[in-house]
Design a protein around this motif. Structure first.
Motif, PDB file in Angstrom:
ATOM      1  N   LEU A  71       0.852  -1.187   0.000  1.00  0.00           N
ATOM      2  CA  LEU A  71       0.000   0.000   0.000  1.00  0.00           C
ATOM      3  C   LEU A  71       0.886   1.234   0.000  1.00  0.00           C
TER       4      LEU A  71
ATOM      5  N   HIS B 135      -6.622  -5.513   2.282  1.00  0.00           N
ATOM      6  CA  HIS B 135      -5.349  -5.596   1.563  1.00  0.00           C
ATOM      7  C   HIS B 135      -4.622  -6.914   1.847  1.00  0.00           C
TER       8      HIS B 135
ATOM      9  N   HIS C 111      -7.140  -9.268  -0.849  1.00  0.00           N
ATOM     10  CA  HIS C 111      -6.342  -9.088  -2.054  1.00  0.00           C
ATOM     11  C   HIS C 111      -5.349 -10.246  -2.221  1.00  0.00           C
TER      12      HIS C 111
ATOM     13  N   TRP D 263      -6.066   0.775  -4.689  1.00  0.00           N
ATOM     14  CA  TRP D 263      -5.180   1.338  -3.653  1.00  0.00           C
ATOM     15  C   TRP D 263      -4.509   2.606  -4.153  1.00  0.00           C
TER      16      TRP D 263
END
Ligand code: MN
Length: 193
Positions: A8, A28, A32, A88
């Motif tokens: 990120l 995340h 992800h 992101w």
């Protein structure tokens, strides 16, 4: 080449109070990552596809020589990886307005507010899980629409310019069933417009 989780560009709490740190961390590091793991697993069977750009795999999906079930896995998890990696990057604490994009939006939709209204409506009308997009189509024109599941705009040969994840995993911890509040607040962390 294996696909890997991109870092990120900010910390998990950077988008508070609009998106909470716990949601960002799970979204995340767990959600992800799972798309990436499943994508790598299916591509192991197709070495020739491993080094191709995901954008190209999506553009040419229908003509790829793959088992149909594997193709669906690629569509869902390749899309999941690309969509999140993109998502992101368009968010942040500070505005980095893309003036060309804003000018194009005004030309197409009349004003930024009218664009936001159309985009938000598409996000609210999406039944179940999916994404809402501002894309550039094959003629270079801007369009707003929403896709189901993890379908990527590249499946339509369109380039995403803005995307909003409206899966419940993107907002449920903080907003529960209140998707309209999530969508309204999200404009605060979209940095490009
Ligand atoms: Mn998501």
């Amino acid at each position: 080449m294996k696909h890997t989780l991109p870092q990120l560009p900010y910390s998990y709490n950077a988008l508070e109070p609009f998106i909470d740190a716990k949601t960002m961390e799970i979204h995340h590091s767990k959600h992800h990552q799972v798309y990436i793991d499943k994508l790598n697993a299916v591509l192991e069977k197709y070495p020739k596809l491993q080094d191709q750009k995901l954008e190209d795999l999506m553009r040419n999906l229908s003509s790829l020589e793959m088992d149909e079930a594997d193709k669906t896995t690629l569509r869902n998890n390749g899309g999941g990886h690309m969509n999140h990696a993109f998502f992101w990057t368009i968010m942040g604490q500070e505005k980095e307005t893309q003036t060309d994009l804003v000018e194009n939006i005004k030309k197409t939709f009349g004003s930024v507010d009218q664009f936001k209204e159309q985009f938000s409506n598409a996000a609210l009308l999406r039944f179940g899980s999916g994404w809402t997009w501002l894309v550039e189509d094959e003629k270079g024109e801007l369009k707003v629409y929403s896709t189901a599941n993890q379908d990527s705009p590249y499946l339509n040969n369109h380039t995403p310019l803005i995307g909003l994840d409206v899966w419940e995993h993107a907002y449920y911890l903080q907003y529960q069933n209140k998707r309209p509040d999530y969508v309204r607040n999200w404009w605060n962390v979209l940095k490009t417009v």
